[in-house]
Scaffold this active site. Structure first.
Site, PDB file in Angstrom:
ATOM      1  NE  ARG A 101      -6.226   1.112  11.891  1.00 13.02           N
ATOM      2  CZ  ARG A 101      -4.981   0.884  11.451  1.00 13.02           C
ATOM      3  NH1 ARG A 101      -4.064   1.829  11.552  1.00 13.02           N
ATOM      4  NH2 ARG A 101      -4.653  -0.285  10.949  1.00 13.02           N
TER       5      ARG A 101
ATOM      6  CG  MET B 135       7.852  23.766  -3.871  1.00 10.87           C
ATOM      7  SD  MET B 135       6.633  24.630  -4.875  1.00 10.87           S
ATOM      8  CE  MET B 135       5.562  25.297  -3.602  1.00 10.87           C
TER       9      MET B 135
ATOM     10  CE  LYS C 206      -0.442  -0.056   5.056  1.00 10.55           C
ATOM     11  NZ  LYS C 206      -1.362  -0.079   6.197  1.00 10.55           N
TER      12      LYS C 206
ATOM     13  CE1 TYR D 234      11.613  32.694  -0.804  1.00  9.02           C
ATOM     14  CE2 TYR D 234      11.768  30.301  -0.590  1.00  9.02           C
ATOM     15  CZ  TYR D 234      11.472  31.425  -1.341  1.00  9.02           C
ATOM     16  OH  TYR D 234      11.018  31.296  -2.625  1.00  9.02           O
TER      17      TYR D 234
END
Length: 814
Positions: A581, A758, A483, A709
């Site tokens: 769950r 980013m 998964k 930054y």
């Protein structure tokens, strides 16, 4: 190899039960999945901790294999083939290889050590091949199984051999020495690899030195530790950069990206230049030079050839290509034995029905060109290759031996005609000798993406799978979780490998993950652990198997099943035993039984639950209470419905910590990808994923200047800054910046400075020798994802699954 079958009975120390007594043996096999098995194959049914070759004999007989070395004859097969019954099939394989080795009497180099074996072997092959017809270990075939398979590839045209010998524990080298029987020995660097198999470094050295007990000479880097264990009767030819008592004394000097070696041997001095600066490459190159000196090559030849050494690519890489193609990059070697290995890899990882082979002229086969290309043709036919593209003058002459074959004189001609070849929707194996520069073909065909890649080591996945398999009872099935895009590592490619290893089930979280795998051609049963009610029709259509965890979900699925007139469609019932769950609770069991009783639309294929604290010894009592509840709930359901489904509750940590609760199957997750919650267990797992990038730019800033930054880093002194093209959009947490985290450049830590952007991050490389374009390790061996998770106060799962889909995945096998 051509051996009369009746002649090998005494060699194998076997009891012979013959059905076809006049058969000849031409190939040896241990892999039932290989498409190269045929009527003249001798199959050794090796028995491992989780695989038994005897289980595949019936299917192999149907495929035409007639000769088997076994410890027993499987039921109902007694008169269907030739059987050699032995006490130990691995021992018999080794005996056969030792016998075969004795048929040949030419120089053979045996290479062992902790590091550098394969590189030394490949470089020696390059350096000596102009003068010898060399047989060598393919790839890293240096194990108790790999060595005999390597030696059994010798033929009468070979006149020089180079074989690796790798060991992981005591009492292994003596067996390999009998098979290789080296005349020249090389002891490479002794490091920490496989330390766990020995009580101390001395024990490891003594074991490795057993390879050299009958050599004419041992070549090694002289040092007191090795000297103290050497048998004084062994003739040595030593070198050193520090000990003037060595036979050859060497002074090294780095110039730009090269190293000058100043050599002093007896009263002679000369220099050579090698295109490397790192210590490991220098040491490996010196070992090769020492062989040339021992073989009395003149200094000019040594100087000329050593300067041409090249980085050795020891991996088969799986890459995305243009026009929906998949590339298998084996563009640095072309010999008959490694072609067999590459074709097996192609079959195990094919992602399209159509298979294409791009192949250069093959060198150093030991065969005449007629016999060689006839053999290649048979390999291609048995592996069901749809198209062959040959590159080189020699293969072009033998074009008629291949069906659907196009040939070109050289790589440049191929690239010039690339547009008319119509390569699309196919798996392409690119295999060429280094002189053909097939890396140009890979570059032309590879899908262009960003320079950051996540490399996935398929060998490591296989190793980790087998590590956990060894903890299981032989009858225990294994489901592997793929998964979340294989925990960030890639879905289909890993699923394909697991299918090759014949695991019992794959597990995904949502239906779309399973649909993607089924659409891509995965045939293993796939369980969907968190199916949404709206996905039931798609699950049925794609033959997925849903986990059912509520009465509402069960009734909804049954309604769809009845509409589609399903009969005994497999479902999996989940109980909540404490995770709270998903899952049926005790109060639901009676109604669950009532709904399922006499229902013919579905069948309960398995019953499962999930443990909340299998990795935490502080909560062991709670974990045991979950196991007890699971036993109680599942037993009740089985008794009331009169069924015997698969039961499973253990995850990765549970496999190690609660072996008594294996039931019928376990679910392997994060452990497959090389991560364990147990510090001791972690030592035995191999790293699977390495996130890599490059240095885009290097600049020097003065004291007082800032980076990134918000000016969160201000230099206190003149500082060299490297910019790396990876950022938080690629999955790197912004918290990893500002001095907390680091990357590795040329084996040194480079601290991340300023805020992670980013698409970029910046690191301090003031104390590191590096240049633009150099490789950068974001995570892998250092830092590990476990270390990163600890520093970021999270878990390794989050680090792995955060790697963006825009980061290219490259799958490789050593």
């Amino acid at each position: 190899m051509i051996v009369q079958i009746k002649n090998i009975v005494p060699i194998l120390q076997a009891k012979w039960l013959a059905n076809h007594s006049e058969t000849t043996i031409e190939t040896i096999s241990i892999d039932s999945r290989s498409l190269q098995n045929g009527s003249n194959t001798l199959f050794f049914a090796l028995v491992g901790p989780n695989n038994d070759g005897h289980d595949y004999i019936s299917a192999l007989i149907e495929e035409g294999v007639q000769n088997f070395v076994v410890t027993y004859i499987p039921q109902n097969l007694e008169n269907k083939s030739n059987f050699f019954v032995v006490e130990d099939t691995l021992k018999s394989l080794q005996l056969f290889a030792a016998y075969y080795r004795n048929l040949y009497h030419f120089p053979i180099i045996g290479v062992t050590g902790s590091n550098g074996k394969t590189i030394v072997k490949e470089w020696l092959n390059f350096l000596l091949s102009p003068d010898f017809n060399i047989i060598r270990s393919p790839k890293s075939y240096n194990s108790q199984v790999g060595v005999p398979l390597s030696v059994l590839a010798i033929n009468e045209k070979h006149n020089f051999g180079i074989f690796e010998a790798g060991i992981s524990t005591r009492n292994e080298m003596e067996k390999l020495e009998k098979i290789i029987q080296p005349t020249i020995g090389i002891l490479t660097n002794i490091g920490s690899a496989h330390d766990e198999g020995f009580s101390n470094i001395g024990e490891k050295i003594k074991e490795k030195l057993k390879l050299f007990k009958n050599v004419s000479v041992l070549i090694y880097n002289k040092n007191k530790t090795i000297d103290s264990f050497l048998n004084p009767t062994i003739n040595t030819f030593s070198w050193s950069c520090t000990d003037h008592h060595a036979d050859v004394f060497i002074v090294t000097k780095s110039i730009l990206d090269k190293t000058i070696l100043k050599i002093k041997i007896q009263n002679n001095n000369f220099e050579i230049k090698i295109p490397f600066r790192d210590d490991a490459s220098i040491e490996n190159a010196i070992h090769c030079m020492m062989v040339m000196l021992y073989l009395e090559y003149d200094y000019k030849t040594i100087e000329t050839r050593m300067e041409l050494l090249f980085p050795v690519e020891m991996r088969l890489k799986l890459k995305n290509g243009i026009n929906n193609t998949t590339l298998i990059d084996d563009s640095y070697s072309s010999d008959f034995q490694s072609l067999k290995i590459a074709l097996d890899f192609l079959e195990s990882q094919k992602q399209h029905k159509k298979k294409t082979l791009i192949l250069s002229d093959i060198f150093q086969s030991g065969l005449s060109n007629e016999d060689l290309y006839s053999g290649v043709s048979q390999l291609i036919i048995s592996n069901k290759i749809n198209r062959v593209i040959g590159i080189g003058e020699t293969i072009s002459k033998y074009k008629s031996k291949f069906s659907n074959c196009t040939t070109f004189a050289n790589t440049e001609e191929f690239i010039a005609n690339l547009n008319v070849l119509n390569l699309n929707n196919e798996t392409i194996l690119i295999k060429g000798a280094r002189t053909f520069h097939f890396e140009k073909i890979v570059s032309a065909l590879e899908e262009k993406t960003h320079e950051t890649v996540l490399e996935i080591n398929l060998n490591a996945i296989s190793h980790n799978l087998n590590f956990y398999k060894a903890k299981l009872k032989p009858e225990t099935k294994i489901m592997v979780m793929v998964k979340a895009f294989g925990y960030g590592n890639g879905g289909f490619e890993i699923a394909k490998l697991l299918e090759h290893h014949k695991v019992s089930y794959l597990g995904v979280a949502f239906a779309d993950e399973g649909i993607s795998l089924k659409t891509a051609g995965i045939h293993l049963p796939i369980m969907v652990l968190n199916p949404e009610n709206t996905s039931f029709e798609a699950i049925i259509h794609h033959h997925l198997e849903p986990e059912i965890y509520s009465l509402k979900g069960l009734k909804t699925f049954l309604k769809v099943a009845e509409q589609k007139k399903l009969y005994h469609f497999p479902i999996h019932i989940k109980f909540d035993t404490g995770m709270h769950r998903l899952g049926f609770e005790e109060e639901n069991i009676e109604e669950l039984i009532s709904v399922l009783k006499e229902n013919k639309s579905v069948t309960v294929k398995s019953i499962l639950s999930h443990m909340a604290t299998s990795d935490d010894i502080k909560h062991r009592d709670f974990a045991i209470s979950q196991i007890d509840l699971f036993d109680k709930f599942s037993s009740k359901l089985m008794n009331e419905l009169q069924i015997k489904p698969i039961r499973h509750i253990l995850n990765t940590s549970g496999i190690s910590n609660f072996p008594e609760a294996q039931y019928d199957m376990v679910r392997l997750g994060i452990g497959l990808y090389g991560v364990s919650n147990d510090v001791e267990e972690q030592k035995y797992l191999e790293n699977v994923g390495t996130l890599k990038s490059i240095i885009s730019q290097i600049r020097t800033i003065d004291a007082g200047e800032s980076v990134g930054y918000g000016r969160r880093f201000i230099a206190e002194k003149t500082t060299k800054i490297a910019t790396i093209p990876i950022g938080y959009a690629d999955g790197i947490s912004r918290l990893w910046g500002n001095g907390l985290g680091f990357v590795t450049i040329n084996d040194q830590k480079a601290t991340i400075v300023g805020s992670i952007c980013m698409d970029m991050l910046m690191v301090d490389v003031s104390e590191i020798i590096c240049k633009e374009g150099d490789q950068v390790i974001i995570f892998g061996e250092s830092p590990t994802v476990t270390f990163m998770a600890e520093q970021l106060q999270t878990i390794p799962y989050e680090i792995l699954t955060s790697v963006s889909q825009r980061v290219k995945r490259v799958f490789y096998r050593e």
